[in-house]
Write a protein that holds these residues in place. Structure first.
Motif, PDB file in Angstrom:
ATOM      1  N   LYS A  12     -10.826  -3.444 -11.474  1.00  0.00           N
ATOM      2  CA  LYS A  12      -9.855  -3.072 -12.496  1.00  0.00           C
ATOM      3  C   LYS A  12      -9.409  -1.631 -12.245  1.00  0.00           C
ATOM      4  CE  LYS A  12      -9.090  -3.882 -17.389  1.00  0.00           C
ATOM      5  NZ  LYS A  12      -7.893  -4.699 -17.171  1.00  0.00           N
ATOM      6  N   TYR A  13      -8.087  -1.424 -12.084  1.00  0.00           N
ATOM      7  CA  TYR A  13      -7.522  -0.116 -11.779  1.00  0.00           C
ATOM      8  C   TYR A  13      -8.138   0.501 -10.525  1.00  0.00           C
ATOM      9  CZ  TYR A  13      -5.744  -0.618 -16.515  1.00  0.00           C
ATOM     10  OH  TYR A  13      -5.134  -1.100 -17.643  1.00  0.00           O
ATOM     11  N   LYS A  14      -8.532  -0.347  -9.597  1.00  0.00           N
ATOM     12  CA  LYS A  14      -9.075   0.135  -8.321  1.00  0.00           C
ATOM     13  C   LYS A  14      -8.306  -0.551  -7.205  1.00  0.00           C
ATOM     14  CE  LYS A  14     -12.957   2.267  -9.756  1.00  0.00           C
ATOM     15  NZ  LYS A  14     -12.839   3.735  -9.837  1.00  0.00           N
ATOM     16  N   ILE A  15      -7.799   0.247  -6.288  1.00  0.00           N
ATOM     17  CA  ILE A  15      -7.097  -0.359  -5.167  1.00  0.00           C
ATOM     18  C   ILE A  15      -7.577   0.253  -3.867  1.00  0.00           C
ATOM     19  CG2 ILE A  15      -5.164   1.265  -5.438  1.00  0.00           C
ATOM     20  CD1 ILE A  15      -3.450  -1.111  -4.267  1.00  0.00           C
ATOM     21  N   LYS A  16      -7.689  -0.617  -2.849  1.00  0.00           N
ATOM     22  CA  LYS A  16      -8.146  -0.125  -1.562  1.00  0.00           C
ATOM     23  C   LYS A  16      -6.985  -0.171  -0.579  1.00  0.00           C
ATOM     24  CE  LYS A  16     -11.758  -0.557   1.845  1.00  0.00           C
ATOM     25  NZ  LYS A  16     -12.925  -1.275   2.303  1.00  0.00           N
ATOM     26  N   PHE A  17      -6.669   0.989  -0.034  1.00  0.00           N
ATOM     27  CA  PHE A  17      -5.743   1.033   1.103  1.00  0.00           C
ATOM     28  C   PHE A  17      -6.088   2.262   1.929  1.00  0.00           C
ATOM     29  CE2 PHE A  17      -2.805   4.361  -0.387  1.00  0.00           C
ATOM     30  CZ  PHE A  17      -2.999   4.341  -1.765  1.00  0.00           C
ATOM     31  N   LEU A  18      -5.645   2.264   3.180  1.00  0.00           N
ATOM     32  CA  LEU A  18      -5.979   3.329   4.123  1.00  0.00           C
ATOM     33  C   LEU A  18      -7.504   3.525   4.200  1.00  0.00           C
ATOM     34  CD1 LEU A  18      -3.261   5.986   3.182  1.00  0.00           C
ATOM     35  CD2 LEU A  18      -3.272   4.499   5.194  1.00  0.00           C
ATOM     36  N   GLY A  19      -8.223   2.462   3.976  1.00  0.00           N
ATOM     37  CA  GLY A  19      -9.667   2.519   4.112  1.00  0.00           C
ATOM     38  C   GLY A  19     -10.384   3.254   2.989  1.00  0.00           C
ATOM     39  N   HIS A  20      -9.696   3.518   1.882  1.00  0.00           N
ATOM     40  CA  HIS A  20     -10.319   4.247   0.791  1.00  0.00           C
ATOM     41  C   HIS A  20     -10.000   3.532  -0.522  1.00  0.00           C
ATOM     42  CE1 HIS A  20     -11.746   7.821  -1.419  1.00  0.00           C
ATOM     43  NE2 HIS A  20     -10.745   7.587  -2.250  1.00  0.00           N
ATOM     44  N   THR A  21     -10.917   3.572  -1.473  1.00  0.00           N
ATOM     45  CA  THR A  21     -10.633   2.973  -2.767  1.00  0.00           C
ATOM     46  C   THR A  21     -10.110   4.048  -3.720  1.00  0.00           C
ATOM     47  OG1 THR A  21     -12.367   1.361  -2.403  1.00  0.00           O
ATOM     48  CG2 THR A  21     -11.580   1.628  -4.664  1.00  0.00           C
ATOM     49  N   PHE A  22      -8.888   3.836  -4.184  1.00  0.00           N
ATOM     50  CA  PHE A  22      -8.250   4.807  -5.068  1.00  0.00           C
ATOM     51  C   PHE A  22      -8.269   4.290  -6.499  1.00  0.00           C
ATOM     52  CE2 PHE A  22      -6.384   5.498  -0.940  1.00  0.00           C
ATOM     53  CZ  PHE A  22      -6.153   6.854  -0.852  1.00  0.00           C
ATOM     54  N   ASN A  56       6.295   6.000   1.443  1.00  0.00           N
ATOM     55  CA  ASN A  56       5.291   5.387   2.290  1.00  0.00           C
ATOM     56  C   ASN A  56       4.976   4.047   1.656  1.00  0.00           C
ATOM     57  OD1 ASN A  56       4.547   7.650   4.162  1.00  0.00           O
ATOM     58  ND2 ASN A  56       4.214   8.650   2.190  1.00  0.00           N
ATOM     59  N   ILE A  57       5.189   2.979   2.406  1.00  0.00           N
ATOM     60  CA  ILE A  57       4.893   1.659   1.863  1.00  0.00           C
ATOM     61  C   ILE A  57       3.709   1.098   2.652  1.00  0.00           C
ATOM     62  CG2 ILE A  57       5.792  -0.648   1.407  1.00  0.00           C
ATOM     63  CD1 ILE A  57       8.598   0.650   1.436  1.00  0.00           C
ATOM     64  N   LEU A  58       2.652   0.772   1.950  1.00  0.00           N
ATOM     65  CA  LEU A  58       1.416   0.349   2.608  1.00  0.00           C
ATOM     66  C   LEU A  58       0.920  -0.949   2.003  1.00  0.00           C
ATOM     67  CD1 LEU A  58      -0.001   3.892   2.119  1.00  0.00           C
ATOM     68  CD2 LEU A  58       0.518   2.976   4.376  1.00  0.00           C
ATOM     69  N   SER A  59       0.054  -1.645   2.752  1.00  0.00           N
ATOM     70  CA  SER A  59      -0.547  -2.857   2.219  1.00  0.00           C
ATOM     71  C   SER A  59      -1.896  -2.509   1.612  1.00  0.00           C
ATOM     72  CB  SER A  59      -0.755  -3.882   3.327  1.00  0.00           C
ATOM     73  OG  SER A  59       0.488  -4.376   3.729  1.00  0.00           O
ATOM     74  N   GLY A  60      -2.179  -3.059   0.437  1.00  0.00           N
ATOM     75  CA  GLY A  60      -3.452  -2.765  -0.217  1.00  0.00           C
ATOM     76  C   GLY A  60      -4.053  -4.018  -0.802  1.00  0.00           C
ATOM     77  N   ILE A  61      -5.269  -3.871  -1.279  1.00  0.00           N
ATOM     78  CA  ILE A  61      -5.920  -5.013  -1.910  1.00  0.00           C
ATOM     79  C   ILE A  61      -6.626  -4.523  -3.168  1.00  0.00           C
ATOM     80  CG2 ILE A  61      -7.964  -4.763  -0.413  1.00  0.00           C
ATOM     81  CD1 ILE A  61      -8.156  -7.858  -0.527  1.00  0.00           C
ATOM     82  N   MET A  62      -6.514  -5.271  -4.257  1.00  0.00           N
ATOM     83  CA  MET A  62      -7.148  -4.878  -5.518  1.00  0.00           C
ATOM     84  C   MET A  62      -8.649  -5.169  -5.404  1.00  0.00           C
ATOM     85  SD  MET A  62      -4.528  -3.769  -7.171  1.00  0.00           S
ATOM     86  CE  MET A  62      -5.267  -3.393  -8.752  1.00  0.00           C
ATOM     87  N   VAL A  63      -9.454  -4.128  -5.622  1.00  0.00           N
ATOM     88  CA  VAL A  63     -10.901  -4.327  -5.467  1.00  0.00           C
ATOM     89  C   VAL A  63     -11.631  -4.193  -6.799  1.00  0.00           C
ATOM     90  CG1 VAL A  63     -11.005  -3.686  -3.042  1.00  0.00           C
ATOM     91  CG2 VAL A  63     -11.180  -1.906  -4.801  1.00  0.00           C
TER      92      VAL A  63
END
Lengths: 267, 503
Positions: free
Chosen positions: B267-277, B258-265
């Motif tokens: 340090k070690y936090k990324i937001k994609f699919l509407g959730h911060t992982f 699964n290749i998705l677009s994300g944005i770094m929000v």
């Protein structure tokens, strides 16, 4: 009643042609060869006459000699030409090939006479009758050697040559061990296409040998013409047929699989 | 084991100005099983052929045991090849095929001459030695007793074995295998994979293998070299390549992703699919990145129990597992699991930090060199586009004769002025090519790559003439290799001057 057209019916014209122009004439030749001229009864006299006469035997040997030499020279000239043509990266190589084949499209009597005039011009015509004959034969039959060689060489899988190099063969030994054996079908059909006709093509030997070179074809022609001995002529023709048949058996003959290498794939 | 047996340094190869291999640099250690993996036309076979010596690099060096062999012909290299379509000699039987290389070989032998002196001589191998070696090699590939068989009467699998025996019998330092299993059926291919692997262990030879089959590469190799467009994308162990793909191409090519677009929000936090992982990769804050998650790394839980929720929209039984498509917002995720969830069911999903692979976006915008024509259109990327040239001088306009009049009232002729052209990934449209479009389209190209990115596809269209690429995102699914017409809205073409224009 309905007519059912069947694909099998397509064989009829060819069958008729075969019967009319191959089987019936062959029947005549066999009949004449095995019959006595005066009584018309069965006899082997014609064959005995041929094989007992030193002149006719030497004519036969000379014909074989001329044919062998012509074939050998053709092969030696044609192989490098075909090899270079097949290997070259030139995009329009079929044009180059056509240049070699083009003379075939000009009437052969015309070509031979032109060669005769040329030889006369350089003063060679009356000097070397046998040489001139063979020169003419080579000139005339070279395309028949180039074509089958070219078609086998062009089909040769390049990865075979790479495999040979990969396994440590020098290019020269790759040629000897891979290219040459794999082009054998082309060599064989080239030889059959040159050797057989040169045995009987007396027009060339007459025109360029000035009547000093008599080959077996000329002999047959004389039997049917000047000497009007149809029985002997037919016997010689049968002997020739047997020679061709035997040499085809020896060379592996017409195998189904090399049909493509007989120039058929070119055009 | 650490000895470098073969080394490629900046190897470059072009045919008729088309680049096949671009600055490839890597090395292979002695005894390794290395696989070149990539789609067709990626340069893997060309690289192999340069190692074998069939192709000469246009630039760069190939070192064998530290010695430059770049211009040494193939017959002098201690390397043997198993060819794609075997290339067995049809005029020789199995024995003579296998013995072919041995008969070319010369070995040093010491002989005592008449005077009792010992002399070193190069001699051919004796017939007994050859016969013994051929028998051993045939035994190795399970073809005992096939010596006198004609190679043309053998099955594909048997020919394959003869080809392998013919190569290994020479005890080469490196064995090259050019997609050797490509012509075999699936079952046979699986068996041969295992046999080749065992053969490699038994012989201890260096194997360099070329394939486009990612599964084959992952099962067999010690090291995988992933290639695309003549360039190495990633070198690593099968585990590395699978778990830590370096870019979207590798992730997409190796296994399912699964290749998705994300944005770094953070340090070690990324937001994609509407959730911060939480994640383990560090990128600069606010960076737009690509996120890769393997289908088996998404764990399904009950709705609202997981990090994100989604609805199952498709489920297929695949033997070992179920493959489900789950819609999360606008994106679609592929999930593999041994448990089935029914279509229409709402589920929750969890993804562990170390299963989130983040990579920098390869393409953020298209940049071209172009020039302005006398009609004030812009030529770039093998095409001619209508563009707003007045943007070069804020406040300017065009007069009736096509001259640009600046805010200050100066007249400028823009004909043949060089410009830098930028086009965003969302600003390119394509259409199926028609006869009419072929005449009028700004540019025409072929789709060479399609990567699904969760809620859209990223396509690359390449023109024929100068191989210019147009990268863009689209919601619609196209087919690879389709020829399409490219259009760009006039106001989406951003121009900037490369140099000051003479007035």
């Amino acid at each position: 009643m309905k007519m059912h057209f069947n694909r099998k019916h397509l064989v009829i014209p060819y069958g008729l042609f075969l019967v009319l122009f191959v089987i019936i004439p062959l029947g005549f030749i066999v009949y004449y060869a095995f019959t006595n001229g005066s009584t018309g009864s069965f006899s082997l006299a014609n064959f005995i006459k041929f094989f007992a006469s030193p002149t006719s035997l030497s004519t036969l040997l000379l014909s074989i000699g001329v044919a062998l030499l012509t074939t050998a020279v053709c092969l030696l000239i044609a192989y490098p030409i075909a090899y270079i043509l097949a290997r070259s990266k030139f995009k329009k190589k079929s044009v180059l090939l056509m240049l070699f084949v083009l003379p075939m499209w000009i009437n052969f009597v015309l070509r031979i006479n032109a060669l005769r005039e040329f030889l006369d011009l350089i003063g060679l015509l009356d000097q070397a009758h046998l040489f001139n004959t063979i020169l003419g034969m080579v000139y005339d039959f070279l395309p028949f050697m180039i074509l089958p060689l070219y078609t086998t060489l062009i089909k040769l899988d390049k990865s075979m040559l790479e495999a040979s190099a990969d396994l440590g063969s020098h290019p020269v030994s790759t040629f000897a061990k891979v290219t040459l054996p794999l082009s054998m079908p082309g060599i064989v059909s080239g030889i059959t296409m040159v050797f057989m006709p040169t045995m009987t093509n007396y027009v060339i030997s007459d025109t360029l040998g000035l009547g000093h070179v008599t080959i077996i074809g000329k002999f047959i022609e004389e039997c049917f013409g000047a000497r009007s001995d149809w029985h002997l002529g037919s016997a010689i023709a049968l002997v020739l047929l047997m020679i061709i048949f035997v040499s085809m058996l020896v060379s592996g003959g017409f195998k189904e699989e090399d049909n493509g290498s007989r120039g058929a794939g070119l055009w | 084991m650490s000895e470098k047996i073969i080394q490629l340094i900046d190897v470059y190869k072009e045919y008729d100005k088309n680049v096949a291999v671009e600055n490839v640099t890597f090395y292979v250690k002695k005894g390794e099983f290395v696989t070149f993996l990539g789609p067709s036309g990626c340069g893997k076979t060309t690289t192999l052929r340069m190692i074998a010596g069939f192709e000469m690099p246009t630039g760069g060096q190939i070192l064998l045991n530290g010695k430059d062999v770049t211009s040494i012909p193939p017959h002098k290299r201690p390397i043997n090849t198993v060819f794609q379509r075997y290339a067995l000699f049809p005029h020789l039987d199995v024995f003579d095929n296998v013995a072919f290389g041995l008969r070319n070989k010369k070995v040093k032998t010491t002989k005592t001459d008449k005077n009792g002196n010992k002399v070193e001589k190069l001699a051919k191998l004796s017939n007994q030695v050859i016969a013994q070696k051929v028998t051993d090699a045939l035994k190795m590939v399970d073809l005992e007793g096939f010596e006198e068989r004609n190679v043309t009467t053998l099955s594909g699998g048997q020919q394959q074995r003869v080809a392998i025996a013919r190569a290994i019998v020479n005890e080469p330092e490196i064995l090259l295998l050019d997609e050797p299993l490509g012509a075999l059926d699936l079952k046979m291919r699986k068996d041969m994979q295992i046999e080749l692997k065992e053969l490699h262990k038994k012989l201890g030879m260096t194997f360099i293998y070329v394939t486009h089959d990612q599964e084959e590469a992952l099962t067999m190799s010690d090291t995988v070299v992933v290639m695309k467009d003549g360039m190495i994308q990633q070198i690593g162990t099968p585990m590395d390549i699978y778990n830590e793909p370096k870019n979207v191409f590798v992730a997409d090519f190796i296994g399912e992703s699964n290749i998705l677009s994300g944005i770094m929000v953070g340090k070690y936090k990324i937001k994609f699919l509407g959730h911060t992982f939480d994640c383990v990769d560090d990128f600069a804050l606010n960076d737009h990145v690509d996120v890769v998650v393997r289908p088996e790394d998404i764990k399904m839980v009950d709705a609202d129990d997981g990090m994100i929720n989604g609805v199952v929209i498709d489920s297929i039984f695949k033997g070992m597992h179920y493959e489900m498509t789950v819609k999360v917002g606008k994106s679609e995720l592929t999930i593999q699991s041994t448990k089935e969830r029914k279509v229409g069911e709402m589920i929750g999903m969890n993804i562990q930090p170390d299963n989130i692979h983040i990579m920098a976006k390869e393409f953020t915008t298209n940049v071209y060199d172009g020039y302005i024509t006398k009609n004030n259109t812009v030529v770039f990327g093998d095409g001619e586009f209508d563009a707003d040239v007045t943007q070069l001088y804020p406040g300017s306009h065009l007069d009736e004769e096509g001259y640009l009049i600046t805010k200050e009232g100066e007249q400028i002729d823009l004909t043949d002025v060089d410009v830098r052209v930028e086009v965003g990934l969302k600003d390119i449209d394509i259409d199926d090519i028609t006869d009419e479009l072929e005449e009028t389209a700004s540019a025409v190209g072929k789709i060479i790559s399609i990567i699904y990115k969760g809620d859209h596809y990223q396509l690359i269209v390449r023109t024929e003439e100068n191989e210019e690429d147009y990268v863009f995102d689209t919601e619609y699914l196209w087919n690879e290799n389709d020829t399409v017409a490219i259009s760009i809205p006039k106001d989406k073409i951003k121009l900037s001057l490369k140099a000051e224009v003479k007035k």
